[in-house]
Motif scaffolding. Structure first.
Motif, PDB file in Angstrom:
ATOM      1  N   LEU A  62     -11.465 -26.951  55.111  1.00 33.61           N
ATOM      2  CA  LEU A  62     -11.325 -28.271  55.733  1.00 33.61           C
ATOM      3  C   LEU A  62     -11.799 -29.393  54.817  1.00 33.61           C
ATOM      4  O   LEU A  62     -11.078 -30.348  54.576  1.00 33.61           O
ATOM      5  N   GLY A  63     -13.008 -29.272  54.280  1.00 32.91           N
ATOM      6  CA  GLY A  63     -13.559 -30.331  53.442  1.00 32.91           C
ATOM      7  C   GLY A  63     -12.906 -30.424  52.073  1.00 32.91           C
ATOM      8  O   GLY A  63     -12.303 -31.446  51.722  1.00 32.91           O
ATOM      9  N   TYR A  64     -13.002 -29.360  51.293  1.00 40.73           N
ATOM     10  CA  TYR A  64     -12.448 -29.334  49.933  1.00 40.73           C
ATOM     11  C   TYR A  64     -10.934 -29.573  49.939  1.00 40.73           C
ATOM     12  O   TYR A  64     -10.394 -30.269  49.067  1.00 40.73           O
ATOM     13  N   ALA A  65     -10.265 -29.026  50.950  1.00 46.45           N
ATOM     14  CA  ALA A  65      -8.808 -29.171  51.050  1.00 46.45           C
ATOM     15  C   ALA A  65      -8.386 -30.545  51.584  1.00 46.45           C
ATOM     16  O   ALA A  65      -7.192 -30.828  51.668  1.00 46.45           O
ATOM     17  N   GLN A  66      -9.363 -31.377  51.934  1.00 46.26           N
ATOM     18  CA  GLN A  66      -9.112 -32.735  52.421  1.00 46.26           C
ATOM     19  C   GLN A  66      -8.206 -32.751  53.650  1.00 46.26           C
ATOM     20  O   GLN A  66      -7.295 -33.573  53.768  1.00 46.26           O
ATOM     21  N   ASN A  67      -8.476 -31.836  54.560  1.00 52.28           N
ATOM     22  CA  ASN A  67      -7.715 -31.781  55.803  1.00 52.28           C
ATOM     23  C   ASN A  67      -8.325 -32.690  56.862  1.00 52.28           C
ATOM     24  O   ASN A  67      -9.533 -32.929  56.878  1.00 52.28           O
ATOM     25  N   HIS A  68      -7.478 -33.195  57.728  1.00 57.11           N
ATOM     26  CA  HIS A  68      -7.938 -34.016  58.845  1.00 57.11           C
ATOM     27  C   HIS A  68      -8.233 -33.099  60.014  1.00 57.11           C
ATOM     28  O   HIS A  68      -7.333 -32.454  60.571  1.00 57.11           O
ATOM     29  N   ALA A  69      -9.505 -33.022  60.394  1.00 58.97           N
ATOM     30  CA  ALA A  69      -9.914 -32.178  61.510  1.00 58.97           C
ATOM     31  C   ALA A  69     -11.166 -32.767  62.148  1.00 58.97           C
ATOM     32  O   ALA A  69     -11.978 -33.404  61.475  1.00 58.97           O
TER      33      ALA A  69
END
Length: 307
Positions: free
Chosen positions: A93-100
């Protein structure tokens, strides 16, 4: 709104958002009865996913959904949203820059009878080290609703820390929460920064100090990262600072405030929170007393600084 439990605020707000946005999905970790999210299952259908007691898988599934264009709202108890699934949160989530949007419930001593294994005093500290993560600890139904709505509109990773049951009402209406803090009491001799259940304790402490002729301001500093540095520096120029949090004093609200102060305007400061202790079984008021999280502890800390 002010009469709703915080879990009811979560379900109600998420349903309202999901009715307008077909990209919202809700993920649960076998806590539908605890969080009251069974209504989500009824109305969202396939957009409601219960992964069972597999929180790391919950974060990974959320990442996959985010990559394909969905906006995942993820709920589980705070220790499992952070400590248990930290690698998946950090990377997927963080490293992949996902919106969650992760909602961690029953933080700190509010875990009560679930005991030490379910009593997170370290969740904010863990989440603070994830680059560009947005961290909130909500203290009021109106505030919780507003932050959920803002998290939906924004981008990136969000961690929202909240109790499940009824909160002490602090606001009578939805106001502008965009600054990340709200000044609940004016004062001239010092500042108490607090978050979550400690805001009510801070207000009581300020009232007790007022009886002794001491005027301090109380600020609900609910956005812990990115923190509004201006209000912290302004408070440091006013006088001594006490921070009050339902968390370990290492890595949480107090540490975040101290980091700003030491680099910009050093001032006398004390942190009220859990000190080098694990959790335990107990009722809320008993636990607050055991861990030194009462208004009397805040009052003493400010008096010591003003001597």
């Amino acid at each position: 709104m002010k009469d709703l439990e915080m879990r009811q605020v979560y379900t109600k707000t998420l349903l309202e958002l999901a009715e307008k946005d077909p990209e919202i999905v809700a993920l649960e970790a076998d806590l539908a009865s605890s969080m009251g999210t069974s209504k989500l299952k009824e109305q969202l259908g396939k957009r409601y996913i219960n992964v069972g007691i597999m929180e790391a898988e919950e974060m990974s599934a959320a990442a996959g959904l985010a990559v394909t264009g969905f906006i995942p709202f993820i709920h589980t108890f705070a220790p499992f949203a952070t400590r248990r699934s930290f690698d998946q949160v950090f990377l997927s989530l963080g490293y992949a820059q996902n919106h969650a949007v992760i909602v961690g419930t029953d933080p700190g001593v509010t875990a009560e009878m679930n005991g030490g294994t379910h009593m997170p005093f370290e969740d904010i500290a863990l989440m603070r080290v994830i680059p560009n993560n947005n961290i909130y600890e909500v203290s009021d139904p109106y505030q919780f609703k507003a932050i959920l709505e803002d998290a939906h509109k924004a981008q990136g990773l969000f961690y929202i820390r909240t109790i499940r049951k009824k909160a002490t009402p602090l606001y009578n209406e939805a106001i502008d929460f965009s600054k990340g803090y709200c000044k609940l009491k004016e004062g001239t001799e010092g500042t108490i920064f607090a978050s979550g259940i400690m805001v009510a304790e801070a207000l009581q402490a300020a009232a007790d100090l007022e009886k002794q002729g001491i005027s301090v301001q109380v600020i609900d500093l609910f956005r812990i990262k990115p923190m509004n540095e201006d209000i912290v520096i302004e408070a440091a120029k006013l006088g001594p600072i006490v921070t009050a949090e339902n968390h370990n004093v290492i890595g949480g609200l107090g540490s975040a405030v101290a980091e700003i102060i030491v680099e910009n305007h050093p001032v006398k400061m004390k942190r009220i929170g859990v000190k080098e202790q694990f959790g335990q079984v107990g009722k809320l008021e008993y636990l607050k007393e055991v861990y030194g999280l009462k208004a009397v502890d805040i009052t003493k800390a400010m008096l010591d600084l003003l001597k």
